[in-house]
Design a protein around this motif. Structure first.
Motif, PDB file in Angstrom:
ATOM      1  N   CYS A  17      -9.633   0.834 -48.739  1.00 17.11           N
ATOM      2  CA  CYS A  17     -11.052   1.190 -48.771  1.00 17.11           C
ATOM      3  C   CYS A  17     -11.453   2.129 -47.638  1.00 17.11           C
ATOM      4  N   ARG A  18     -10.578   2.291 -46.659  1.00 17.17           N
ATOM      5  CA  ARG A  18     -10.872   3.256 -45.597  1.00 17.17           C
ATOM      6  C   ARG A  18     -10.484   4.674 -46.002  1.00 17.17           C
ATOM      7  N   GLU A  19      -9.784   4.776 -47.134  1.00 22.02           N
ATOM      8  CA  GLU A  19      -9.394   6.070 -47.680  1.00 22.02           C
ATOM      9  C   GLU A  19     -10.097   6.347 -49.017  1.00 22.02           C
ATOM     10  N   VAL A  20     -10.247   5.315 -49.841  1.00 22.08           N
ATOM     11  CA  VAL A  20     -10.978   5.421 -51.104  1.00 22.08           C
ATOM     12  C   VAL A  20     -12.424   5.025 -50.808  1.00 22.08           C
ATOM     13  N   THR A  21     -13.306   5.984 -50.668  1.00 19.94           N
ATOM     14  CA  THR A  21     -14.629   5.733 -50.088  1.00 19.94           C
ATOM     15  C   THR A  21     -15.771   5.780 -51.099  1.00 19.94           C
ATOM     16  N   ALA A  22     -15.479   5.713 -52.386  1.00 19.81           N
ATOM     17  CA  ALA A  22     -16.539   5.751 -53.395  1.00 19.81           C
ATOM     18  C   ALA A  22     -17.534   4.607 -53.220  1.00 19.81           C
ATOM     19  N   TRP A  23     -17.096   3.487 -52.658  1.00 18.26           N
ATOM     20  CA  TRP A  23     -17.985   2.338 -52.454  1.00 18.26           C
ATOM     21  C   TRP A  23     -19.125   2.650 -51.504  1.00 18.26           C
ATOM     22  N   LEU A  24     -18.978   3.667 -50.678  1.00 24.74           N
ATOM     23  CA  LEU A  24     -20.049   4.034 -49.749  1.00 24.74           C
ATOM     24  C   LEU A  24     -21.271   4.586 -50.468  1.00 24.74           C
ATOM     25  N   GLU A  25     -21.145   4.902 -51.753  1.00 20.55           N
ATOM     26  CA  GLU A  25     -22.286   5.366 -52.534  1.00 20.55           C
ATOM     27  C   GLU A  25     -23.199   4.225 -52.951  1.00 20.55           C
ATOM     28  N   ALA A  26     -22.788   2.982 -52.754  1.00 16.78           N
ATOM     29  CA  ALA A  26     -23.572   1.815 -53.173  1.00 16.78           C
ATOM     30  C   ALA A  26     -24.734   1.560 -52.211  1.00 16.78           C
ATOM     31  N   ASP A  27     -25.526   0.540 -52.537  1.00 15.94           N
ATOM     32  CA  ASP A  27     -26.735   0.226 -51.784  1.00 15.94           C
ATOM     33  C   ASP A  27     -26.629  -1.050 -50.961  1.00 15.94           C
ATOM     34  N   VAL A  28     -25.802  -1.998 -51.407  1.00 11.90           N
ATOM     35  CA  VAL A  28     -25.662  -3.291 -50.741  1.00 11.90           C
ATOM     36  C   VAL A  28     -24.187  -3.647 -50.670  1.00 11.90           C
ATOM     37  N   PRO A  75     -27.964  -2.973 -45.765  1.00 10.11           N
ATOM     38  CA  PRO A  75     -27.847  -4.418 -45.991  1.00 10.11           C
ATOM     39  C   PRO A  75     -26.436  -4.835 -46.386  1.00 10.11           C
ATOM     40  N   ALA A  76     -26.004  -5.973 -45.840  1.00  8.96           N
ATOM     41  CA  ALA A  76     -24.648  -6.447 -46.100  1.00  8.96           C
ATOM     42  C   ALA A  76     -24.568  -7.959 -45.965  1.00  8.96           C
ATOM     43  N   LEU A  77     -23.692  -8.560 -46.766  1.00  5.97           N
ATOM     44  CA  LEU A  77     -23.298  -9.961 -46.644  1.00  5.97           C
ATOM     45  C   LEU A  77     -21.788  -9.980 -46.504  1.00  5.97           C
ATOM     46  N   ILE A  78     -21.296 -10.546 -45.388  1.00  9.86           N
ATOM     47  CA  ILE A  78     -19.882 -10.484 -45.022  1.00  9.86           C
ATOM     48  C   ILE A  78     -19.360 -11.885 -44.744  1.00  9.86           C
ATOM     49  N   PHE A  79     -18.312 -12.309 -45.444  1.00 11.17           N
ATOM     50  CA  PHE A  79     -17.666 -13.579 -45.130  1.00 11.17           C
ATOM     51  C   PHE A  79     -16.879 -13.452 -43.829  1.00 11.17           C
ATOM     52  N   GLY A  80     -16.738 -14.581 -43.111  1.00 10.46           N
ATOM     53  CA  GLY A  80     -16.006 -14.538 -41.856  1.00 10.46           C
ATOM     54  C   GLY A  80     -15.638 -15.916 -41.348  1.00 10.46           C
ATOM     55  N   SER A  81     -15.072 -15.944 -40.167  1.00 11.21           N
ATOM     56  CA  SER A  81     -14.585 -17.170 -39.547  1.00 11.21           C
ATOM     57  C   SER A  81     -15.125 -17.289 -38.127  1.00 11.21           C
TER      58      SER A  81
END
Length: 220
Positions: A17-28, A75-81
């Protein structure tokens, strides 16, 4: 840029995903990144030989932090530890309580039955609820969802749907798509989604599930 699966609402790419960046066009951004805890899952083959499964890029939080730097303050929701520092800019912390978790082979008097979810950015909507979200799916064992889905760290579609339901309008991004729970939940809610997954075996699982006639329920 390699499109692995596409329908009217969902596009899934195979790659980093650091090379395939189409997701950056999203909103959330709604995603379950590598936590940076060097997680391992032990299981046994029919010959009782120990098999160990690991999450790619989980040796540190660099992949998570790279993605958040690319995403900015949207805006973002990120799972973590709790085992590693939370990402900067956290506005709220949710708890996913896995009520049906089993202790397995433990040497301590307690075992983990929760994960954290971090809210970043603004614009989230909906009636206020407690920050603890409980699910009751059976995850481990021969009949558990890990075995049935074929992914080592599954997330319930019902959980992802509740999270997306609180998100601002627009396209959902999941740059660590795994077996597709976020994409499936977005599709169930009639929202467009863009996913990226590094490992082809998980892309295949997600694509198969997205293409099924009965898409919803269970975990991924």
């Amino acid at each position: 840029m390699s499109v692995y699966y596409e329908d009217d609402l969902v596009t899934l790419y195979l790659g980093d995903c650091r090379e395939v960046t189409a997701w950056l066009e999203a909103d959330v951004l709604v995603t379950d990144p590598p936590y940076g805890v060097a997680w391992k899952s032990g299981q046994f083959s029919n010959a009782r030989v120990a098999l160990v499964e690991q999450v790619a890029n989980d040796h540190d939080a660099a992949a998570r932090d790279d993605v958040l730097a690319m995403w900015g303050n949207r805006p973002a929701l990120i799972f973590g530890s709790w085992r590693i520092p939370r990402p900067p800019g956290v506005n709220n912390r949710l708890i996913w309580h896995k009520a049906a978790n089993l202790p397995g082979h433990r040497t301590q008097p307690w075992f983990a039955a929760d994960e954290e979810i971090y809210q970043l950015g603004s614009g989230f909507v909906g009636k206020p609820e407690q920050n603890v979200i409980v699910t009751n799916d059976r995850r481990d064992g021969a009949n558990g969802e890990v075995a049935k889905i074929g992914h080592p760290t599954p997330k319930p579609i019902s959980l992802m749907g509740r999270l997306i339901g609180k998100c601002p309008p627009g396209v959902i991004a999941d740059p660590f798509a795994g077996a597709g729970a976020t994409l499936l939940a977005a599709k169930q809610l009639g929202r467009r989604a863009i996913g990226v997954e590094l490992e082809e075996r998980y892309c295949e699982i997600a694509a198969n599930r997205l293409s099924q006639d009965t898409l919803f329920g269970g975990v991924a």
